[in-house]
Design a protein around this motif. Sequence first.
Motif, PDB file in Angstrom:
ATOM      1  N   ASN A 143       0.832  -1.213   0.000  1.00 11.60           N
ATOM      2  CA  ASN A 143       0.000   0.000   0.000  1.00 11.60           C
ATOM      3  C   ASN A 143       0.862   1.257   0.000  1.00 11.60           C
ATOM      4  O   ASN A 143       0.540   2.245  -0.674  1.00 11.60           O
ATOM      5  CB  ASN A 143      -0.931   0.008   1.210  1.00 11.60           C
ATOM      6  N   SER A 147       0.995   4.077  -2.984  1.00  4.02           N
ATOM      7  CA  SER A 147       0.757   5.485  -2.655  1.00  4.02           C
ATOM      8  C   SER A 147       1.940   6.363  -3.054  1.00  4.02           C
ATOM      9  O   SER A 147       1.766   7.481  -3.540  1.00  4.02           O
ATOM     10  CB  SER A 147       0.485   5.647  -1.160  1.00  4.02           C
ATOM     11  N   THR A 150       1.948   6.925  -6.872  1.00  4.23           N
ATOM     12  CA  THR A 150       0.763   7.549  -7.480  1.00  4.23           C
ATOM     13  C   THR A 150       0.451   8.879  -6.795  1.00  4.23           C
ATOM     14  O   THR A 150       0.771   9.925  -7.314  1.00  4.23           O
ATOM     15  CB  THR A 150      -0.458   6.595  -7.387  1.00  4.23           C
ATOM     16  N   ARG A 151      -0.128   8.814  -5.620  1.00  2.00           N
ATOM     17  CA  ARG A 151      -0.618  10.006  -4.938  1.00  2.00           C
ATOM     18  C   ARG A 151       0.504  10.909  -4.436  1.00  2.00           C
ATOM     19  O   ARG A 151       0.394  12.125  -4.470  1.00  2.00           O
ATOM     20  CB  ARG A 151      -1.490   9.557  -3.767  1.00  2.00           C
ATOM     21  N   TYR A 152       1.596  10.334  -3.941  1.00  2.00           N
ATOM     22  CA  TYR A 152       2.669  11.107  -3.339  1.00  2.00           C
ATOM     23  C   TYR A 152       3.932  11.130  -4.195  1.00  2.00           C
ATOM     24  O   TYR A 152       5.040  11.212  -3.674  1.00  2.00           O
ATOM     25  CB  TYR A 152       3.002  10.549  -1.948  1.00  2.00           C
ATOM     26  N   LEU A 153       3.784  11.066  -5.503  1.00  3.53           N
ATOM     27  CA  LEU A 153       4.949  11.030  -6.380  1.00  3.53           C
ATOM     28  C   LEU A 153       5.734  12.338  -6.337  1.00  3.53           C
ATOM     29  O   LEU A 153       6.968  12.334  -6.277  1.00  3.53           O
ATOM     30  CB  LEU A 153       4.534  10.709  -7.821  1.00  3.53           C
TER      31      LEU A 153
END
Length: 181
Positions: A143, A147, A150-153
């Motif tokens: 997970n 993350s 994707t979300r925190y790149l």
Amino acid sequence: MEQIVFFVLGFVVLASALTVAASKNLVRSIFMFFVTLFALAGLYVFALADFVAITQVVIYVGGVLVLMLFAFMLTNKEVLNNLQQGSKRFISLQKLPALLVAVLFLLILVNAIIKAQPDNLAWIQASAQSGNVISPTDNMVPNIGISLMTRYLLPFEAVSIFLMMALIGAAHLARKEEHKF
């Protein structure tokens, strides 16, 4: 047994961190910082944050600490002698502003911990009531990886640029050329 190991790790973190702060020998401070970071990684394992523990070891112990050792080894001997010829006393008038700031931050931290009462936070109680808790058998690493990519790149890439800047800065400081300003 777990509590004994936890308290031993906590003691090692505190004792080695105090040694880092109080030691006059730069090499001893760097190696005690190494011990501090490893013991802190052990505490992360006890907090069920295995990914953070591995990241602590890989990035801080494997990267930053080795970088500090190389910077120390490449530093000019005269610069090190000038750094170590500071005040011999732990508490002196020159260090008073730093000590006052440290005590002020400690008071703020203790006040925040006392007033926060983390067991009574609404979102923690709602999570516990809904059964959304992390157990020791849960595997959170996939997970976290999803993350991060994707979300925190963007923050992840910003941290990598920051580490690269630290490496370049350390290499620049470690050069033996005379700087003319």
